[in-house]
Design a protein around this motif. Structure first.
Motif, PDB file in Angstrom:
ATOM      1  N   VAL A 127      22.609   6.183  11.835  1.00  0.00           N
ATOM      2  CA  VAL A 127      23.948   6.637  12.211  1.00  0.00           C
ATOM      3  C   VAL A 127      23.999   7.095  13.670  1.00  0.00           C
ATOM      4  O   VAL A 127      25.037   6.994  14.323  1.00  0.00           O
ATOM      5  N   LEU A 128      22.867   7.587  14.199  1.00  0.00           N
ATOM      6  CA  LEU A 128      22.830   8.206  15.525  1.00  0.00           C
ATOM      7  C   LEU A 128      21.869   7.467  16.443  1.00  0.00           C
ATOM      8  O   LEU A 128      20.855   6.921  15.988  1.00  0.00           O
ATOM      9  N   ASP A 129      22.166   7.505  17.741  1.00  0.00           N
ATOM     10  CA  ASP A 129      21.249   6.994  18.753  1.00  0.00           C
ATOM     11  C   ASP A 129      20.316   8.110  19.214  1.00  0.00           C
ATOM     12  O   ASP A 129      20.711   9.285  19.238  1.00  0.00           O
ATOM     13  N   PRO A 130      19.082   7.770  19.615  1.00  0.00           N
ATOM     14  CA  PRO A 130      18.204   8.800  20.199  1.00  0.00           C
ATOM     15  C   PRO A 130      18.753   9.291  21.531  1.00  0.00           C
ATOM     16  O   PRO A 130      19.434   8.562  22.253  1.00  0.00           O
ATOM     17  N   VAL A 131      18.453  10.543  21.840  1.00  0.00           N
ATOM     18  CA  VAL A 131      18.895  11.150  23.097  1.00  0.00           C
ATOM     19  C   VAL A 131      17.849  10.875  24.173  1.00  0.00           C
ATOM     20  O   VAL A 131      16.665  11.190  23.983  1.00  0.00           O
ATOM     21  N   PRO A 132      18.239  10.294  25.309  1.00  0.00           N
ATOM     22  CA  PRO A 132      17.264  10.061  26.378  1.00  0.00           C
ATOM     23  C   PRO A 132      16.596  11.353  26.837  1.00  0.00           C
ATOM     24  O   PRO A 132      17.215  12.424  26.848  1.00  0.00           O
TER      25      PRO A 132
ATOM     26  N   PRO B 211      27.580   4.378  21.121  1.00  0.00           N
ATOM     27  CA  PRO B 211      26.413   4.544  21.994  1.00  0.00           C
ATOM     28  C   PRO B 211      26.397   5.900  22.703  1.00  0.00           C
ATOM     29  O   PRO B 211      27.448   6.472  22.978  1.00  0.00           O
ATOM     30  N   TRP B 212      25.198   6.374  22.978  1.00  0.00           N
ATOM     31  CA  TRP B 212      25.013   7.693  23.577  1.00  0.00           C
ATOM     32  C   TRP B 212      25.581   7.742  24.987  1.00  0.00           C
ATOM     33  O   TRP B 212      25.463   6.803  25.758  1.00  0.00           O
ATOM     34  N   ARG B 213      26.215   8.874  25.319  1.00  0.00           N
ATOM     35  CA  ARG B 213      26.547   9.199  26.714  1.00  0.00           C
ATOM     36  C   ARG B 213      26.539  10.719  26.866  1.00  0.00           C
ATOM     37  O   ARG B 213      26.651  11.450  25.873  1.00  0.00           O
ATOM     38  N   TYR B 214      26.379  11.139  28.102  1.00  0.00           N
ATOM     39  CA  TYR B 214      26.261  12.570  28.396  1.00  0.00           C
ATOM     40  C   TYR B 214      27.406  13.005  29.308  1.00  0.00           C
ATOM     41  O   TYR B 214      27.726  12.304  30.275  1.00  0.00           O
ATOM     42  N   PRO B 215      28.020  14.169  29.036  1.00  0.00           N
ATOM     43  CA  PRO B 215      27.762  15.045  27.890  1.00  0.00           C
ATOM     44  C   PRO B 215      28.462  14.517  26.640  1.00  0.00           C
ATOM     45  O   PRO B 215      29.539  13.934  26.734  1.00  0.00           O
ATOM     46  N   PRO B 216      27.866  14.704  25.484  1.00  0.00           N
ATOM     47  CA  PRO B 216      28.505  14.271  24.244  1.00  0.00           C
ATOM     48  C   PRO B 216      29.688  15.168  23.892  1.00  0.00           C
ATOM     49  O   PRO B 216      29.810  16.285  24.405  1.00  0.00           O
ATOM     50  N   ASN B 217      30.530  14.680  23.008  1.00  0.00           N
ATOM     51  CA  ASN B 217      31.714  15.437  22.615  1.00  0.00           C
ATOM     52  C   ASN B 217      31.520  16.004  21.212  1.00  0.00           C
ATOM     53  O   ASN B 217      31.143  15.279  20.278  1.00  0.00           O
ATOM     54  N   CYS B 218      31.774  17.291  21.061  1.00  0.00           N
ATOM     55  CA  CYS B 218      31.718  17.957  19.758  1.00  0.00           C
ATOM     56  C   CYS B 218      33.125  18.034  19.182  1.00  0.00           C
ATOM     57  O   CYS B 218      34.044  18.538  19.830  1.00  0.00           O
TER      58      CYS B 218
ATOM     59  N   ALA C 135      22.849  17.554  22.510  1.00  0.00           N
ATOM     60  CA  ALA C 135      21.659  16.744  22.813  1.00  0.00           C
ATOM     61  C   ALA C 135      20.432  17.246  22.046  1.00  0.00           C
ATOM     62  O   ALA C 135      19.788  16.463  21.331  1.00  0.00           O
ATOM     63  N   PRO C 136      20.055  18.531  22.150  1.00  0.00           N
ATOM     64  CA  PRO C 136      18.925  18.989  21.335  1.00  0.00           C
ATOM     65  C   PRO C 136      19.237  18.995  19.848  1.00  0.00           C
ATOM     66  O   PRO C 136      18.349  18.751  19.026  1.00  0.00           O
ATOM     67  N   LEU C 137      20.484  19.257  19.497  1.00  0.00           N
ATOM     68  CA  LEU C 137      20.847  19.289  18.073  1.00  0.00           C
ATOM     69  C   LEU C 137      20.645  17.912  17.441  1.00  0.00           C
ATOM     70  O   LEU C 137      20.028  17.788  16.376  1.00  0.00           O
ATOM     71  N   LEU C 138      21.141  16.852  18.091  1.00  0.00           N
ATOM     72  CA  LEU C 138      20.979  15.508  17.547  1.00  0.00           C
ATOM     73  C   LEU C 138      19.509  15.106  17.525  1.00  0.00           C
ATOM     74  O   LEU C 138      19.061  14.401  16.606  1.00  0.00           O
ATOM     75  N   THR C 139      18.751  15.553  18.525  1.00  0.00           N
ATOM     76  CA  THR C 139      17.317  15.278  18.524  1.00  0.00           C
ATOM     77  C   THR C 139      16.646  15.918  17.321  1.00  0.00           C
ATOM     78  O   THR C 139      15.797  15.300  16.662  1.00  0.00           O
TER      79      THR C 139
END
Length: 256
Positions: A143-148, A88-95, A122-126
């Motif tokens: 595979v990915l959750d949307p970014v709020p 699940p999404w959380r901020y900040p994401p880990n690269c 965040a913008p990259l996954l969007t």
């Protein structure tokens, strides 16, 4: 159909990261949104099940140094994320891993990138989700959750101070990126760099338009890059400062 400019990256990722460990490989950026421009990188996201080892990241750097850039190859920007770090999404994401040509000198000196928090994801996954362009694996939404929305907005302004520091060394990209940040904040859409520049050019004061217009023309291959021109050199910083202030107006909490 796999993009011919990026198809060689799929076996490279499988060989180093493991085919069973690779959940999906996705285009983003210009290749997915509008088609590659003359100065576009090949932007690729790899989603894996398990964290990478230092040896795997070292091998990725070594192989990407061979295939990225050069007279007959486009630059590659390749990012690896572990699915459990972003879903699940959380901020900040880990690269998990980042390769880009702007880091080539560091890589050639032996740098091996380590996992670290990265608001830029965040913008990259969007863009990955909007581009919907798998090179391998299922659609990115599987595979990915949307970014709020709020996380996307704060993520895109987080890098503005660093962008301003790079204005002299990477003028075209900085100006176009600032234009895209302003456009995204104002319209809630992530546009290609040239489309964002079009939107901003309609809103720029006359004195700033030649600077951004030159950045856009170079990006599209319509002009050669000449920031040392007498009519451009003294106007670059004022244009960048205007874009920064416009971003602040759209997102006052940014304190950029």
């Amino acid at each position: 159909m796999p993009d011919p400019h990026a198809s060689h990256l799929v076996p490279l990722a499988h060989r180093i990261l493991g085919a069973d460990n690779t959940l999906g490989i996705y285009l983003h950026g210009s290749a997915a949104l509008t088609g590659l421009r003359p100065h576009s990188d090949i932007d690729v996201l790899v989603v894996v099940r398990e964290p990478t080892t230092h040896a795997q990241r070292r091998a990725l750097v070594d192989e990407l140094l061979k295939v990225s850039g050069g007279p007959k190859a486009r630059p590659v920007e390749l990012i690896v994320v572990v699915q459990s770090e972003v879903r699940p999404w959380r901020y900040p994401p880990n690269c998990e891993f980042l390769y880009g040509e702007w880091l080539r000198d560091d890589f050639e000196r032996g740098l091996v990138p380590a996992p670290e928090p990265s608001p830029d994801l965040a913008p990259l996954l969007t863009m990955v989700l909007e581009g919907d362009a798998p090179l391998y694996g299922p659609l990115p939404a599987d595979v990915l959750d949307p970014v709020p929305h709020d996380d996307l907005r704060r993520a895109i302004v987080a890098g503005v101070p660093e962008l301003m520091d790079e204005l002299h060394s990477d003028t075209r990209n900085v100006l176009l990126t600032l234009a895209r940040i302003w456009t995204t904040l104002a319209t809630d859409t992530i546009r290609s760099k040239d489309a964002a520049a079009d939107w901003v050019l309609e809103r720029l004061p006359d004195e700033h338009r030649p600077v951004l217009a030159h950045a856009r023309a170079v990006y599209l291959g319509d002009e050669r890059e000449h920031w040392d021109r007498d009519d451009l050199r003294p106007a670059v910083r004022p244009c960048a400062d205007f874009l920064r202030r416009a971003i602040e107006d759209q997102y006052p909490r940014a304190a950029v």
